[in-house]
Design an enzyme around this catalytic site. Structure first.
Site, PDB file in Angstrom:
ATOM      1  N   ARG A   1       0.845  -1.183   0.000  1.00 38.92           N
ATOM      2  CA  ARG A   1       0.000   0.000   0.000  1.00 38.92           C
ATOM      3  C   ARG A   1       0.879   1.231   0.000  1.00 38.92           C
ATOM      4  O   ARG A   1       1.897   1.303   0.687  1.00 38.92           O
ATOM      5  CB  ARG A   1      -0.944   0.009   1.223  1.00 38.92           C
ATOM      6  CG  ARG A   1      -2.094  -0.996   1.103  1.00 38.92           C
ATOM      7  CD  ARG A   1      -3.039  -0.621  -0.025  1.00 38.92           C
ATOM      8  NE  ARG A   1      -4.170  -1.520  -0.144  1.00 38.92           N
ATOM      9  CZ  ARG A   1      -4.241  -2.551  -0.976  1.00 38.92           C
ATOM     10  NH1 ARG A   1      -3.199  -2.828  -1.753  1.00 38.92           N
ATOM     11  NH2 ARG A   1      -5.313  -3.312  -1.035  1.00 38.92           N
TER      12      ARG A   1
ATOM     13  N   GLU B   1      -3.486   7.827  -4.995  1.00 37.96           N
ATOM     14  CA  GLU B   1      -3.539   7.386  -6.393  1.00 37.96           C
ATOM     15  C   GLU B   1      -4.751   7.992  -7.101  1.00 37.96           C
ATOM     16  O   GLU B   1      -5.821   8.128  -6.495  1.00 37.96           O
ATOM     17  CB  GLU B   1      -3.599   5.858  -6.432  1.00 37.96           C
ATOM     18  CG  GLU B   1      -2.359   5.211  -5.842  1.00 37.96           C
ATOM     19  CD  GLU B   1      -2.428   3.678  -5.848  1.00 37.96           C
ATOM     20  OE1 GLU B   1      -3.406   3.126  -6.403  1.00 37.96           O
ATOM     21  OE2 GLU B   1      -1.514   3.053  -5.312  1.00 37.96           O
TER      22      GLU B   1
ATOM     23  N   HIS C   1      -0.201   0.629 -10.104  1.00 41.42           N
ATOM     24  CA  HIS C   1      -0.964  -0.329  -9.289  1.00 41.42           C
ATOM     25  C   HIS C   1      -1.517  -1.468 -10.155  1.00 41.42           C
ATOM     26  O   HIS C   1      -2.707  -1.798 -10.101  1.00 41.42           O
ATOM     27  CB  HIS C   1      -2.105   0.380  -8.548  1.00 41.42           C
ATOM     28  CG  HIS C   1      -2.472  -0.306  -7.270  1.00 41.42           C
ATOM     29  ND1 HIS C   1      -2.897   0.374  -6.150  1.00 41.42           N
ATOM     30  CD2 HIS C   1      -2.486  -1.620  -6.919  1.00 41.42           C
ATOM     31  CE1 HIS C   1      -3.173  -0.488  -5.173  1.00 41.42           C
ATOM     32  NE2 HIS C   1      -2.929  -1.701  -5.626  1.00 41.42           N
TER      33      HIS C   1
END
Length: 325
Positions: free
Chosen positions: A229, A258, A277
């Site tokens: 994370r 993000e 990601h």
């Protein structure tokens, strides 16, 4: 016998749907998570996938939420799920995809591939500096869930010396680790590592835990890889570490906010690899198949009154360890 109402908000393919639809114990409906009506959420005994969190206030009858992610961010907060609801994650589905991504990033950094890719775009036949090998390097692997364990197995097979860090340390040392330490030893161990990997969930304990002092504790020749994370570290601390050559380079698949803003200075760092990601997700078909197997197994376990897999502890945000491990 009253049927179990199952709401699927993950993109099950026809082959997956057939397996659920053939179970006479179930009443199954499939919905797009963003277009799911509140009535479907209210009716559900089990939800498969990651529903819109705000809709959980309608989940009055929910007994099990089987997430499609390894992380359970947001769903462990008090009042999000009804009392007594069991929360399960998809730990075990992502180890293959993410561990291979981590190996790829490690090799790209060690072999200076970002430099050569840049020279290729510039049409320059330019040789770089000395490179490193996984063989003989010390890997500090922070967090030892499915993802990191699979990564440790791979680099150990390639000749690395592997040091694991986890919250709770047992007397049993897995064969893919040379050492195992508690999280309190992190800063001391950073001084020994050639590569540091982070694959931690977002919890109250992990937010910004990898701070500027951690970067200063690392070797200047070391590399950092984060696939857990993004809020485990501050982007500004990473930027400073790269600009001031506190570390040799890094690869991040996650960021604290993000998507990463276009104006963020991290984009321009030559010794940083950024992926949006995508190390996990369902980009690899096998990942989704593995998640489906976990979900179907838990539905069967629930129907039989057995202990579920991957049950998440609401207090810590981590997966509980069952009798089966």
């Amino acid at each position: 016998m009253e049927k179990i109402n199952v709401l699927v908000v993950s993109p099950f393919e026809e082959k997956h749907q057939k397996r659920l639809d053939s179970d006479p114990r179930l009443e199954v409906i499939y919905r797009d998570r963003k277009q799911c009506e509140n009535e479907a959420v209210t009716k559900a005994d089990i939800i498969i996938g990651n529903p819109v969190k705000e809709q959980m206030k309608y989940a009055k009858n929910l007994k099990v939420l089987q997430l499609g992610s390894a992380g359970s961010d947001g769903f462990t907060e008090e009042g999000v799920l009804p009392s007594g609801c069991i929360l399960c994650n998809a730990s075990g589905a992502y180890g293959l995809a993410l561990s291979e991504h981590m190996v790829a990033m490690t090799l790209m950094l060690m072999k200076k591939y970002p430099y050569y890719l840049k020279k290729q775009m510039q049409h320059q036949w330019a040789k770089g500096s000395k490179i490193k090998s996984i063989y003989g390097s010390v890997f500090l692997i922070v967090g030892l869930g499915d993802i990191s364990s699979e990564f440790a197995k791979r680099v150990k097979a390639m000749g690395a010396y592997t040091i694991g860090i986890r919250r709770h340390v047992s007397n049993q040392l897995p064969d893919y680790l040379d050492e195992l330490h508690p999280m309190s030893d992190l800063k001391q161990l950073l001084k020994r590592a050639d590569v540091v990997t982070l694959s931690l969930p977002s919890t109250a304990e992990t937010v910004h835990m990898f701070d500027w002092e951690c970067f200063q504790s690392m070797k200047k020749e070391a590399y950092l890889i984060n696939v857990g994370r993004g809020d485990v570290m501050k982007g500004q601390d990473l930027l400073k570490a790269l600009e001031e050559n506190e570390i040799a380079g890094a690869a991040i698949d996650v960021y604290e906010k993000e998507p990463m803003p276009e104006e963020d200075a991290l984009w321009d760092q030559d010794n940083l690899i950024i992926t949006p990601h995508i190390a996990g997700g369902y980009w690899l078909s096998e990942t989704f198949d593995r998640f489906v197997e976990i979900a179907l197994d838990n539905i069967d376990r629930y129907a039989q009154g057995k202990e579920l897999r991957n049950v998440v502890d609401f207090k810590s945000g981590y997966r509980k360890y069952s009798k089966e491990g």
